[in-house]
Motif scaffolding. Structure first.
Motif, PDB file in Angstrom:
ATOM      1  N   ASP A 145       0.820  -1.220   0.000  1.00  0.00           N
ATOM      2  CA  ASP A 145       0.000   0.000   0.000  1.00  0.00           C
ATOM      3  C   ASP A 145       0.852   1.267   0.000  1.00  0.00           C
ATOM      4  N   ALA A 146       2.034   1.200   0.613  1.00  0.00           N
ATOM      5  CA  ALA A 146       2.862   2.401   0.779  1.00  0.00           C
ATOM      6  C   ALA A 146       4.331   2.037   0.627  1.00  0.00           C
ATOM      7  N   PRO A 147       4.762   1.680  -0.575  1.00  0.00           N
ATOM      8  CA  PRO A 147       6.148   1.214  -0.761  1.00  0.00           C
ATOM      9  C   PRO A 147       7.200   2.249  -0.374  1.00  0.00           C
ATOM     10  N   GLN A 148       6.957   3.541  -0.651  1.00  0.00           N
ATOM     11  CA  GLN A 148       7.946   4.564  -0.327  1.00  0.00           C
ATOM     12  C   GLN A 148       8.039   4.797   1.184  1.00  0.00           C
ATOM     13  N   LEU A 149       6.910   4.766   1.867  1.00  0.00           N
ATOM     14  CA  LEU A 149       6.926   4.909   3.323  1.00  0.00           C
ATOM     15  C   LEU A 149       7.692   3.755   3.951  1.00  0.00           C
ATOM     16  N   PHE A 150       7.420   2.531   3.495  1.00  0.00           N
ATOM     17  CA  PHE A 150       8.107   1.371   4.062  1.00  0.00           C
ATOM     18  C   PHE A 150       9.590   1.382   3.706  1.00  0.00           C
ATOM     19  N   ALA A 151       9.935   1.867   2.517  1.00  0.00           N
ATOM     20  CA  ALA A 151      11.349   1.965   2.149  1.00  0.00           C
ATOM     21  C   ALA A 151      12.067   2.941   3.073  1.00  0.00           C
ATOM     22  N   MET A 152      11.406   4.050   3.409  1.00  0.00           N
ATOM     23  CA  MET A 152      11.991   5.024   4.335  1.00  0.00           C
ATOM     24  C   MET A 152      12.133   4.421   5.730  1.00  0.00           C
ATOM     25  N   ILE A 153      11.126   3.670   6.166  1.00  0.00           N
ATOM     26  CA  ILE A 153      11.185   3.009   7.470  1.00  0.00           C
ATOM     27  C   ILE A 153      12.326   1.998   7.496  1.00  0.00           C
ATOM     28  N   ASP A 154      12.480   1.247   6.411  1.00  0.00           N
ATOM     29  CA  ASP A 154      13.575   0.264   6.343  1.00  0.00           C
ATOM     30  C   ASP A 154      14.934   0.939   6.447  1.00  0.00           C
ATOM     31  N   GLU A 155      15.072   2.096   5.800  1.00  0.00           N
ATOM     32  CA  GLU A 155      16.336   2.819   5.842  1.00  0.00           C
ATOM     33  C   GLU A 155      16.641   3.292   7.269  1.00  0.00           C
ATOM     34  N   VAL A 156      15.626   3.765   7.951  1.00  0.00           N
ATOM     35  CA  VAL A 156      15.807   4.180   9.348  1.00  0.00           C
ATOM     36  C   VAL A 156      16.111   2.967  10.229  1.00  0.00           C
ATOM     37  N   ALA A 157      15.451   1.848   9.953  1.00  0.00           N
ATOM     38  CA  ALA A 157      15.671   0.626  10.735  1.00  0.00           C
ATOM     39  C   ALA A 157      17.122   0.175  10.633  1.00  0.00           C
ATOM     40  N   ASP A 158      17.715   0.292   9.445  1.00  0.00           N
ATOM     41  CA  ASP A 158      19.124  -0.069   9.274  1.00  0.00           C
ATOM     42  C   ASP A 158      20.015   0.769  10.195  1.00  0.00           C
ATOM     43  N   VAL A 159      19.712   2.056  10.279  1.00  0.00           N
ATOM     44  CA  VAL A 159      20.489   2.945  11.151  1.00  0.00           C
ATOM     45  C   VAL A 159      20.284   2.577  12.618  1.00  0.00           C
ATOM     46  N   ALA A 160      19.047   2.200  12.969  1.00  0.00           N
ATOM     47  CA  ALA A 160      18.740   1.855  14.362  1.00  0.00           C
ATOM     48  C   ALA A 160      19.264   0.471  14.741  1.00  0.00           C
ATOM     49  N   GLY A 161      19.712  -0.305  13.744  1.00  0.00           N
ATOM     50  CA  GLY A 161      20.235  -1.633  14.033  1.00  0.00           C
ATOM     51  C   GLY A 161      19.172  -2.674  14.258  1.00  0.00           C
ATOM     52  N   THR A 162      18.074  -2.574  13.532  1.00  0.00           N
ATOM     53  CA  THR A 162      16.979  -3.519  13.696  1.00  0.00           C
ATOM     54  C   THR A 162      16.294  -3.726  12.347  1.00  0.00           C
ATOM     55  N   ALA A 163      15.224  -4.489  12.343  1.00  0.00           N
ATOM     56  CA  ALA A 163      14.455  -4.719  11.120  1.00  0.00           C
ATOM     57  C   ALA A 163      13.299  -3.731  11.052  1.00  0.00           C
ATOM     58  N   GLY A 164      12.661  -3.670   9.892  1.00  0.00           N
ATOM     59  CA  GLY A 164      11.523  -2.772   9.710  1.00  0.00           C
ATOM     60  C   GLY A 164      10.255  -3.330  10.339  1.00  0.00           C
ATOM     61  N   VAL A 165       9.119  -2.876   9.858  1.00  0.00           N
ATOM     62  CA  VAL A 165       7.836  -3.298  10.414  1.00  0.00           C
ATOM     63  C   VAL A 165       7.018  -4.008   9.336  1.00  0.00           C
ATOM     64  N   HIS A 166       6.014  -4.752   9.787  1.00  0.00           N
ATOM     65  CA  HIS A 166       5.141  -5.467   8.859  1.00  0.00           C
ATOM     66  C   HIS A 166       3.915  -4.647   8.472  1.00  0.00           C
ATOM     67  N   ALA A 167       3.541  -3.702   9.322  1.00  0.00           N
ATOM     68  CA  ALA A 167       2.357  -2.884   9.044  1.00  0.00           C
ATOM     69  C   ALA A 167       2.489  -1.541   9.739  1.00  0.00           C
ATOM     70  N   VAL A 168       1.772  -0.560   9.209  1.00  0.00           N
ATOM     71  CA  VAL A 168       1.719   0.779   9.800  1.00  0.00           C
ATOM     72  C   VAL A 168       0.249   1.127   9.992  1.00  0.00           C
ATOM     73  N   VAL A 169      -0.135   1.461  11.214  1.00  0.00           N
ATOM     74  CA  VAL A 169      -1.483   1.944  11.469  1.00  0.00           C
ATOM     75  C   VAL A 169      -1.417   3.456  11.612  1.00  0.00           C
ATOM     76  N   VAL A 170      -2.374   4.154  11.023  1.00  0.00           N
ATOM     77  CA  VAL A 170      -2.405   5.614  11.050  1.00  0.00           C
ATOM     78  C   VAL A 170      -3.590   6.040  11.924  1.00  0.00           C
ATOM     79  N   SER A 171      -3.316   6.816  12.970  1.00  0.00           N
ATOM     80  CA  SER A 171      -4.354   7.275  13.891  1.00  0.00           C
ATOM     81  C   SER A 171      -4.363   8.794  13.932  1.00  0.00           C
ATOM     82  N   ASP A 172      -5.262   9.362  14.731  1.00  0.00           N
ATOM     83  CA  ASP A 172      -5.305  10.821  14.872  1.00  0.00           C
ATOM     84  C   ASP A 172      -4.634  11.277  16.167  1.00  0.00           C
ATOM     85  N   GLU A 173      -3.896  10.383  16.826  1.00  0.00           N
ATOM     86  CA  GLU A 173      -3.266  10.710  18.102  1.00  0.00           C
ATOM     87  C   GLU A 173      -2.107  11.687  17.926  1.00  0.00           C
TER      88      GLU A 173
END
Length: 428
Positions: A145-173
């Motif tokens: 659904d959001a390949p560019q968002l997940f690609a950005m998350i993966d890039e950040v995950a590499d820096v954080a030393g972990t893996a990315g996520v399987h899903a993103v939930v969007v709320s109004d919080e």
């Protein structure tokens, strides 16, 4: 500061000239007069105040370690082993209730046994571990659904030393968080648009870095075993609460509950104490991941945005109330969702630096913290500013930022429409 909104007065404390935006609290930067008119928040119960006190003390110790030159690392010490042991004992109690309930209900030793068995089964059901699930009332994005968002998350995950996520939930919080869902414990990132909308692109990278940093930091309180044990003890504590202004029968019930209530409270406080230091270490490590990914400047800016989260909440509430106050048959409110997130960002951006500074000073006096497991915000900010500032390792270009905005367009519209039409919902 917009001079049309400016008020000028003399400080009653030191006589200095005080210039303030009339929308916000008048205070004196020279002597801190009226810097925190609300004072400390006494709405918390005794257990919550105890947790916050522990958070302050542990946060100060960890900050002292960093300022002395030590490098924080995830720890697996004796306290962690003991916390796991205690957590397993809590879950063992739930299993014992389940087995006893089944035996009583099936074998039926005595006329009251099936009824007692049913009560124990109900109790075991309430105390069962939760594996988490995807919300059915909020937009959920997967990689397709959001390949560019997940690609950005993966890039950040590499820096954080972990893996990315399987899903993103969007709320109004006005918040963000990470958790897991399902038996396979897949990773889930919750992006609250109330916070996302008021951040710069690099602050958003820092936000993602912070949240993913929790996976790398090994925070046991967020784990399946210890997290559910804390939840089970919380349920026990709720069920065994003393009945206020009791009748004679309730006085007897309070007396019966006294010792079990003390035991549960003691276990809850012990498990809190065993896991709190690791949880706070995890917060500092997550902040470090935020600085590496988005830069120290962006991570500190994110902290400042969290200080004005109440203003963002109030702005969203006003938008919601405006949508609810309509005449019968008037459909014009349906268009008020347009530009909601942009209006929120503009309102927060208009907060003058003097108010941000007041919030910083007030947070230090009050010990402001996101919740009882977080170190006080001013300590986290000081930790980030210790040492050489870091430059961003993840800097998305304009094309990716535009693509991510397009991928979030549908959730933004859906949630803006819901806020205006149905009002804001309380946190999940």
């Amino acid at each position: 500061m917009d001079t049309t909104m400016e008020t000028v007065q003399q400080c009653p404390g030191c006589g200095a000239e005080v210039r303030t935006d009339r929308r916000f609290t008048a205070w004196c930067a020279a002597c801190d007069w009226n810097v925190d008119p609300r004072g400390s928040d006494e709405r918390h119960g005794a257990l919550e105040r105890l947790r916050r006190g522990l958070a302050l003390r542990n946060g100060e110790r960890l900050l002292a370690e960093v300022m002395s030159g030590a490098t924080l690392k995830p720890q697996g010490d004796a306290a962690t082993v003991l916390a796991y042991t205690l957590s397993l004992a809590v879950h063992g109690t739930t299993v014992a209730l389940l087995v006893t309930g089944v035996l009583l209900a099936v074998l039926g030793w005595g006329t009251a046994a099936p009824l007692l068995g049913g009560v124990l089964l109900l109790l075991a059901w309430l105390l069962r571990p939760r594996f988490g699930e995807l919300p059915d009332d909020l937009p959920v994005l997967h990689r397709a659904d959001a390949p560019q968002l997940f690609a950005m998350i993966d890039e950040v995950a590499d820096v954080a030393g972990t893996a990315g996520v399987h899903a993103v939930v969007v709320s109004d919080e006005v918040n963000a968080s990470v958790t897991t869902y399902g038996i396979r414990q897949r990773r889930l990132l919750d992006i609250g648009l109330g916070l996302w909308a008021i951040l710069t692109p690099q602050q958003r990278i820092a936000l993602i870095g912070h949240e993913l940093g929790h996976y790398a930091g090994g925070d046991t309180r967020r784990g399946l075993i210890t997290g559910n044990a804390l939840r089970s003890l919380g349920i026990w504590h709720f069920m065994l609460q003393r009945v206020p202004s009791p009748t004679i029968g309730e006085m007897f019930l309070n007396a019966v509950y006294f010792l079990p209530r003390c035991a549960v409270l003691g276990l809850l406080m012990l498990l809190d104490r065993l896991t709190l230091r690791a949880a706070q270490r995890g917060e500092y490590l997550a902040d470090a991941a935020a600085a590496r990914a988005g830069s120290t400047e962006a991570a500190v800016g994110l902290m400042d945005r969290l200080l004005v989260a109440d203003s963002a909440e109030a702005a969203l509430l006003r938008e919601s109330n405006a949508g609810q106050m309509r005449r019968a048959g008037d459909k014009s409110y349906l268009e008020k969702w347009r530009g909601l997130w942009e209006r929120l960002a503009a309102q927060i951006e208009s907060i003058p630096e003097s108010e941000i500074e007041r919030q910083r000073r007030a947070s230090e006096l009050r010990g402001h913290t996101v919740d009882a497991t977080h170190p006080p915000t001013h300590l986290r900010r000081a930790c980030l500013l210790t040492g050489e500032p870091l430059t961003a390792l993840v800097v998305p270009d304009e094309a990716r930022l535009a693509a991510v905005a397009d991928e979030l367009a549908a959730p933004r519209e859906r949630l803006a429409r819901r806020i205006v039409k149905d009002g804001r919902r309380e946190g999940r």
